[in-house]
Design an enzyme around this catalytic site. Structure first.
Site, PDB file in Angstrom:
ATOM      1  N   ASP A 121      -1.197   5.054  -6.967  1.00 10.27           N
ATOM      2  CA  ASP A 121      -1.506   4.222  -5.811  1.00 10.27           C
ATOM      3  C   ASP A 121      -1.404   2.749  -6.182  1.00 10.27           C
ATOM      4  O   ASP A 121      -1.914   2.325  -7.215  1.00 10.27           O
ATOM      5  CB  ASP A 121      -2.927   4.559  -5.327  1.00 10.27           C
ATOM      6  CG  ASP A 121      -3.304   3.822  -4.061  1.00 10.27           C
ATOM      7  OD1 ASP A 121      -2.396   3.463  -3.287  1.00 10.27           O
ATOM      8  OD2 ASP A 121      -4.508   3.600  -3.840  1.00 10.27           O
ATOM      9  N   ASP A 174       0.821  -1.209   0.000  1.00  9.72           N
ATOM     10  CA  ASP A 174       0.000   0.000   0.000  1.00  9.72           C
ATOM     11  C   ASP A 174       0.856   1.261   0.000  1.00  9.72           C
ATOM     12  O   ASP A 174       1.428   1.629   1.029  1.00  9.72           O
ATOM     13  CB  ASP A 174      -0.927  -0.008   1.217  1.00  9.72           C
ATOM     14  CG  ASP A 174      -1.927   1.143   1.169  1.00  9.72           C
ATOM     15  OD1 ASP A 174      -2.047   1.782   0.101  1.00  9.72           O
ATOM     16  OD2 ASP A 174      -2.577   1.406   2.187  1.00  9.72           O
TER      17      ASP A 174
END
Ligand SMILES: *[C@@H]1O[C@H](CO)[C@@H](O)[C@H](O)[C@H]1NC(C)=O
Length: 436
Positions: free
Chosen positions: A311, A104
């Protein structure tokens, strides 16, 4: 004769100690394996698409909340959000225990389920801190145990001067536990790094039951790249439809070759920005013949939300509603096929066609500062051809109520993406990720 042995022996022992200690102290590049959370689970393309769409929508809600309230207890999420590519690591000694953590780049804390009081079910044994010889506690007075150190919600446990933390993701996901440190083994490079700090998550919620926790690769001081003082990290995602594993690298980086392009990371927006995120300057998007300039993010409603980020934890690229609408219209006007009912395709733009593979699709280019990212067809188009019919879907979504621009991992497949933290830029090049 005896004397000689006595003299030589200490050198041999010393040499052996150096050889044993070497990988832990002078690593150049660490490598770990990545797998897609849905890989090898037998989902059809249509199922993969709807799972991705649901997760991406929830993720946007989560990131939007993160941008306004870093660790507010979230209430917006419907489904699991943090469940895309998993990084496989070993934690503890003498036998490293396997963990599978969501990679992440949108958050900083690394944690894994451990010493459970309320853990969710995971498909392999939970990390057992008592089985590790190198596990250490982190005291309440450690700088990491504070908002400046990256833990906005921390406290001191009454018992034992231990740093307790709570960390949540804007949706329903959270972890509560104790900050500890231990040796991490990076299987791909067989290197062990001592004393990395992570959350021993005792009470956790993460609906991805394939992952035991999250690996924080954000920009904050607590993240793995920050703790490793890595000048560079990079990953390369295999396609979601072809199971396989691919690497994440931490450390130095070889050149990506002649096809590589680079774009500087943009500063975190002063108002409403999130210091964990990797912001980019995205000036426009081209769809076939149509160039759509994007407004300066500072003109967006809250002064920040529209600022684009890259992301690893969002699957499908999203744009603010108005931008998505223009992109959608550009595709519709250039693809001479009937549009499928969006309510049946999770908000994605899909065309009905008997032969999705042979449809000429307009090119898609993201115009970043200093780099035109020409997205390969397979990174924005998914051909669905099953018993329910054939569709050609454009894999991008509106961020809905959230004023977010997120470049998601579907657009990053088979692309080696380097986060050059030292030079503050992103470098990327096409790659066969399963070959790296
Ligand atoms: C776990 O955390 C949740 C949310 O803070 C709380 O409601 C629950 O009581 C906790 N469970 C345990 C066993 O501590």
């Amino acid at each position: 004769m005896k004397d000689v042995t006595v003299i030589i022996l200490p050198y041999v022992v010393l040499l052996a100690m150096i050889l044993i200690a070497w990988p832990t102290t002078t690593w150049a590049t660490l490598r770990a394996d990545l797998t897609h959370v849905d890989s090898g689970r037998g989902f059809t393309k249509r199922e993969l698409l709807s799972r991705m769409a649901a997760r991406s929508t929830a993720r946007a809600a989560s990131l939007a909340r993160a941008a306004t309230a870093p660790v507010a207890r979230g209430t917006t999420g419907k489904e699991d959000i943090n469940s895309e590519y998993l990084v496989h690591l070993g934690v503890g000694t003498p036998s490293p225990q396997g963990v599978a953590l969501v990679l992440d780049t949108g958050s900083d804390l690394t944690w894994t389920q451990c010493a459970c009081t309320a853990c969710y079910k995971q498909p392999f044994p939970v990390f057992d801190p008592s089985a590790s010889r190198t596990l250490g506690v982190v005291s309440c007075t450690d700088p990491i145990c504070s908002a400046r150190g990256g833990l906005p919600l921390s406290a001191c446990s009454v018992k034992g001067n231990q740093c307790r933390y709570g960390y949540s993701y804007g949706d329903k996901s959270f972890t509560i536990g104790t900050v500890v440190e231990d040796t991490f083994t990076f299987s791909g490079s067989a290197a062990a790094v001592p004393s990395l700090r992570f959350g021993c998550g005792m009470n956790n919620s993460l609906t991805s039951t394939e992952a035991s926790g999250i690996a924080g690769f954000g920009r904050g001081p607590l993240s793995l790249p920050s703790q490793l003082n890595a000048a560079v990290f990079s990953y390369c995602f295999t396609t979601i439809v072809e199971p396989g594993s691919s690497p994440v690298f931490l450390g130095t980086q070889d050149s990506l070759g002649d096809d590589a392009q680079s774009t500087p990371f943009a500063p975190t927006p002063a108002r409403g920005g999130t210091s964990s995120f990797y912001y980019l300057s995205l000036h426009g998007v081209t769809v076939g013949e149509t160039l759509m300039p994007l407004n300066d993010a500072s003109e967006s409603a809250d002064g920040s939300g529209g600022a684009p980020i890259i992301d690893s934890g969002t699957s499908i690229t999203m744009f603010p509603q108005a931008v998505f609408q223009s992109i959608r219209e550009a595709f519709v006007s250039q693809v001479p096929l009937p549009v499928a009912d969006a309510s049946e395709t999770g908000g994605l733009l899909c065309f009905s066609t008997a032969d999705p593979k042979n449809v000429a699709v307009p090119k898609l280019v993201f115009h970043l500062e200093g780099a035109d990212w020409d997205i390969p067809r397979q990174n924005y188009v998914l051909d669905v051809d099953d018993d329910d019919g054939a569709l050609l879907c454009v894999v991008m979504l509106s961020a809905g109520d959230h004023d977010m621009t997120i470049i998601g991992n579907f657009q990053q497949q088979n692309t080696h993406i380097v986060y050059d933290l030292q030079a503050n830029k992103m470098v990327f090049a096409p790659a066969s990720c399963d070959q790296l």
